[in-house]
Enzyme design. Structure first.
Site, PDB file in Angstrom:
ATOM      1  N   HIS A  31       0.802  -1.224   0.000  1.00 47.46           N
ATOM      2  CA  HIS A  31       0.000   0.000   0.000  1.00 47.46           C
ATOM      3  C   HIS A  31       0.838   1.278   0.000  1.00 47.46           C
ATOM      4  CE1 HIS A  31      -4.132  -1.539   0.536  1.00 47.46           C
ATOM      5  NE2 HIS A  31      -3.553  -2.529   1.200  1.00 47.46           N
ATOM      6  N   LYS A  78      -9.210  13.115   5.017  1.00 45.14           N
ATOM      7  CA  LYS A  78      -8.192  12.074   4.945  1.00 45.14           C
ATOM      8  C   LYS A  78      -7.430  12.047   6.265  1.00 45.14           C
ATOM      9  CE  LYS A  78      -7.270  12.769  -0.015  1.00 45.14           C
ATOM     10  NZ  LYS A  78      -7.624  11.432  -0.503  1.00 45.14           N
ATOM     11  N   ARG A  79      -6.720  10.953   6.479  1.00 44.50           N
ATOM     12  CA  ARG A  79      -5.749  10.927   7.565  1.00 44.50           C
ATOM     13  C   ARG A  79      -4.788  12.105   7.373  1.00 44.50           C
ATOM     14  NH1 ARG A  79      -0.959   7.892   7.362  1.00 44.50           N
ATOM     15  NH2 ARG A  79      -1.764   6.925   5.467  1.00 44.50           N
ATOM     16  N   LYS A 134      -0.132  13.858   2.166  1.00 39.73           N
ATOM     17  CA  LYS A 134      -1.478  14.135   1.663  1.00 39.73           C
ATOM     18  C   LYS A 134      -1.726  15.633   1.501  1.00 39.73           C
ATOM     19  CE  LYS A 134      -3.427   9.842   3.506  1.00 39.73           C
ATOM     20  NZ  LYS A 134      -3.882   9.218   2.250  1.00 39.73           N
ATOM     21  N   THR A 179      -9.208   5.797  -1.943  1.00 43.51           N
ATOM     22  CA  THR A 179     -10.570   5.339  -2.223  1.00 43.51           C
ATOM     23  C   THR A 179     -11.587   6.444  -1.975  1.00 43.51           C
ATOM     24  OG1 THR A 179     -10.716   4.407   0.022  1.00 43.51           O
ATOM     25  CG2 THR A 179     -10.139   2.892  -1.767  1.00 43.51           C
ATOM     26  N   LYS A 226     -15.239   7.538  -3.883  1.00 45.46           N
ATOM     27  CA  LYS A 226     -16.521   7.760  -3.206  1.00 45.46           C
ATOM     28  C   LYS A 226     -17.106   9.120  -3.587  1.00 45.46           C
ATOM     29  CE  LYS A 226     -14.640   5.005   0.508  1.00 45.46           C
ATOM     30  NZ  LYS A 226     -13.760   5.094   1.681  1.00 45.46           N
TER      31      LYS A 226
END
Length: 845
Positions: free
Chosen positions: A383, A578-579, A584, A689, A693
């Site tokens: 991942h 998000k985390r 990110k 993901t 969504k």
């Protein structure tokens, strides 16, 4: 005479009986005529008492009232919403158990191969609504609970999210279990039953993230069955089974969660001697193993606890898998013909040396044959391509806690490196890179390398990510094994939860427009392409926009209830959930918000009236020890306090950090989005993901050319995606320039420099507090904010311009939803079933 007892056995459990039969257990014996023999009692009496799934309202209400009266020991006049939820949930669970029992019996009878999905996280969300949806019983329970005086939606809100995961890794695992059941595949999940999950996120007065325990199990969890007859020692691993119902099928699979309990819970002798701490020491030590998800490993104690946690989980799971296999009475050499085990990231990699230990030490299988079994049983999903995210354990710690496993790893490594040397003679650098042991002080065990060589196949989770895995972190292994061992399975999401459940208005509109039952497109997402025929229909466009507006108003209501702020629902809703992590780039987003605010402040009143109103939402948790991520949250919260209170700009720009992000909160946020941000530095996001969504719900995507963003753009058309930033091939050269040829921020990116200077000057609170965060941009800038900031602002400008043309924006939204067929988890799980596990679906009649 009297009976005597060994004093050392006091307080210890009796020897566990052999696990002979359980509710998920074995099928009837067969007589000489091939007929099933009834095990005991009067067969007619038994069968008269067996029930099926209750599908009519009177049977449902009777079941609910039964649980109010007996399971809860309450009466109609003292039952509240939470009590009604518990009773209704137990009633639904009764229905699940009927299908669940029949599914396990069905698979046992067929004796086919099974797959087992090992994941440290399963971010399940709420179960009640999902179970009703998959059982196709929501209308009946809605009517039934109304007759009993309750609103079903109010009862659904009573459920707490299960504290079994944190981010995308766990949500992906949850989607895959749902899809496995819906596709009627024999797949079990194995995880841990965390007492407190990750943590409850609170925001302090200064904007800082505070962590509180999340006691999600403080009330009985109606969705699990404690399996007291399934235990493994030395620390007792107690199984709790969670039923996973498939959609539009009776098939119901299983998620088995392990809870750690002490083999000897209370030392009465120590207690009587006054040593109270020692009396409960064993109990506390055992219980700590499954207390929290990801114990902070910045301390020696935390590292040790995390390693214990991973071994406890993998050992209990393998013992359970082995027990089930042995009940089939097959040769141990046939193990890979009946068992496939998927390692979801590196966390379960200890399963490889643990199975070797079982095969070699307990089953007395010769080493070479044991290793052959291993490499035909395991499959590994990677991942990440971030080297710092590849899990390692120190050799001294492993030798201390798991000496036999460390010995096995050394032996595996020696044999493997001998094979590498034979293929690449004299290449000592390659040997050093491929070794399971990283030299240093102390030495480290490279779990990703072990997972790679111990698995039959290795997959990435998006096309770009899989290419990067083959070209970077696994390049040496590709050279050794060949490219066929390494392949791609692009992530997917379940459309049942992420369309029908979270956005019922849109699901209903799609069903009516396509003149299809929901089951048609919820199990075949490619059916959504039928929406393209209606994309130019003004009436359909109006209905599509009305659904989006309703979802925005639902989110606005949530914000008003939780924060007291009212929101302009006619504004664009811009969401990043998000985390919280540097790669990110939530920092890029908040710096963009500050830039927009400063620009608005510099405008005249007339100029501001021409600006597209925007509401920006952030959500996500930072790891407790991740200082920079926590500073990012603090900055977002304090910028929001200034922006939302500014009378000149608050109607044009507002900002919210919604704390304690969860699946349930995502189900409110995602359907309301106009635009969502997926802005990781190119080459750092494996897949994502949440991007899928948002797009499935008609939200457009603003992002970098990274992860699954690329494949989404290929499907929906680049004209419907807002891309920006440098591409993956340029990243390493840019980092090299930052390191060895730095350019001052003011010269390189004046717009970002102004933002950084305003933060440092104290415009949004104590500027000194943010210096460590700001210095990640001023110095080195590993995640390339200075390189991408201007491009990011230009993309935001294009979003504003596109949003002004409401008709074209709605068309983009419709097309985005219509082209999301590829991103169903049903498709992804079929890829695993065919490419890895070699299992087939089997319908339960």
């Amino acid at each position: 005479m009297t009976s005597t007892i060994d004093p050392s056995t006091i307080g210890k459990p009796a020897r566990a009986r052999r696990h002979v039969r359980s509710v998920t257990g074995y099928f009837p014996e067969i007589d000489e005529k091939g007929q099933e023999k009834w095990p005991r009692g009067d067969e007619k009496v038994w069968k008269a008492g067996l029930r099926g799934v209750h599908r009519d309202v009177p049977a449902i209400t009777k079941s609910v009232v039964h649980h109010v009266q007996t399971s809860l020991a309450r009466q109609p006049y003292n039952i509240d919403d939470f009590g009604a939820y518990q009773a209704a949930a137990l009633s639904v669970r009764d229905n699940l158990i009927v299908n669940w029992n029949n599914t396990q019996l069905h698979h046992n009878r067929k004796g086919n191969k099974r797959a087992y999905y090992l994941s440290l996280e399963f971010l399940m969300g709420r179960t009640f609504d999902n179970a009703l949806l998959n059982l196709d019983l929501k209308p009946q329970y809605d009517d039934g609970m109304s007759l009993l005086g309750f609103n079903l939606e109010d009862l659904i809100d009573q459920e707490r999210d299960a504290g079994l995961g944190n981010g995308g890794l766990g949500r992906l695992a949850a989607c895959y279990l749902d899809s496995s059941a819906s596709m009627e595949l024999p797949v079990w999940g194995y995880g841990l039953r965390y007492q407190y999950g990750i943590f409850q996120q609170l925001i302090g007065p200064d904007g800082s993230q505070l962590e509180a325990p999340d006691p999600w199990l403080q009330n009985d969890n109606p969705w699990e069955l404690p399996r007291a007859d399934v235990k493994y020692e030395e620390v007792v691993a107690v199984a709790y089974d969670v039923m996973i119902p498939g959609y539009d099928t009776k098939n119901t699979n299983n998620l088995r969660l392990w809870e750690s309990k002490p083999k000897r819970g209370f030392d009465l002798n120590s207690f009587n001697a006054g040593d109270y701490e020692r009396a409960v020491e064993a109990s506390n030590s055992a219980a700590a193993i499954t207390s929290v998800l990801y114990p902070n490993d910045h301390t020696t104690f935390g590292k040790e606890l995390r390693l214990k946690q991973q071994y406890f989980w993998t050992a209990a799971s393998l013992a359970d898998i082995m027990r089930r296999f042995k009940n089939m009475e097959k040769s141990i050499l046939e193990f890979p013909d009946y068992v496939s085990i998927q390692l979801n990231d590196t966390h379960p990699t200890l399963a490889i040396p643990e199975l070797m230990r079982i095969l070699v030490d307990e089953e007395e299988v010769p080493w070479d044959q044991a290793w052959d079994i291993i490499t035909r049983t395991f499959f590994f999903t990677n991942h990440t391509v971030l080297p710092e995210a590849l899990e390692k354990w120190s050799v001294p710690l492993m030798q201390h806690l798991l000496p036999r496993h460390m010995q096995i790893i050394f032996d595996i490594n020696l044999i493997f490196l001998q094979a590498v040397e034979k293929k690449f003679p004299g290449d000592r650098d390659k040997l050093a890179r491929m070794s399971l042991i990283e030299e240093g002080y102390p030495q480290q065990v490279r779990m990703a390398n072990l997972a790679c060589i111990g698995s039959h196949k290795v997959n990435g989770v998006a096309e770009l990510h899989s290419e990067l895995v083959r070209a970077t972190i696994m390049k040496d292994f590709v050279d050794f094994y060949g490219v066929s061992k390494f392949f791609n399975v692009t992530n997917g999401i379940t459309p049942r939860r992420w369309l029908d459940q979270c956005n019922p208005g849109l699901s209903r509109l799609i069903s009516e427009t396509l003149k299809l039952p929901k089951a048609a497109f919820l199990k075949d997402l490619y059916q959504l392409e039928g929406l393209l025929k209606h994309i130019d229909d003004p009436k359909f466009q109006t209905m599509w926009a009305a659904v989006k507006q309703t979802n925005k108003e639902r989110l606005a209501h949530y914000v008003e209830v939780t924060t007291g702020h009212r929101i302009n629902t006619k504004a664009m809703f811009d969401i990043q959930i998000k985390r919280i992590h540097e790669y990110k780039r939530q920092t890029l987003n908040i710096f963009g918000v500050i830039h927009r605010y400063l620009a608005l402040k510099a405008m005249t009143s007339a100029q501001r009236k021409k600006v597209n109103p925007k509401v920006v939402f952030f959500g996500g948790k930072a790891a407790p020890g991740y200082y920079i991520a926590k500073l990012t949250i603090k900055l977002v919260v304090n910028v929001a306090r200034i922006v939302n209170a500014d009378p000149e700009t608050k109607d044009i720009l507002s900002l919210f950090f919604l704390p304690d992000y969860s699946v349930s909160l995502a189900e409110i946020l995602i359907p309301a989005s106009d635009i969502s941000q997926h802005i990781s530095t190119a080459g750092t996001e494996a897949s994502g993901t949440s991007n899928m969504k948002f797009c499935l719900n008609g939200g457009l995507l603003l992002g970098t050319v990274d992860g699954a963003n690329i494949e989404i753009a290929e499907e929906v058309g680049e004209q419907n995606v807002f891309f920006f930033g440098h591409l993956t091939p340029a990243v390493e050269d840019l980092r090299y320039q930052h390191m060895y040829h730095p350019v001052p921020l003011e010269k390189k990116c004046p717009g970002l420099a102004r933002v950084v200077n305003e933060v440092a000057a104290g415009r949004f609170g104590d500027g000194n507090a943010y210096e460590p965060l700001l210095n990640t941009v001023r110095k080195n800038d590993y995640y390339l904010l200075t390189e991408d900031f201007d491009s990011y602002l230009q993309a935001l400008k294009l979003v504003d311009e596109a949003y002004q043309d409401r008709t074209e924006w709605i068309k983009k939204s419709i097309r985005t939803t219509a082209k999301m067929g590829k991103f169903s988890s049903d498709r992804a799980i079929q890829d695993y079933a065919q490419e890895c596990w070699n299992i087939e679906g089997s319908k339960l009649e």
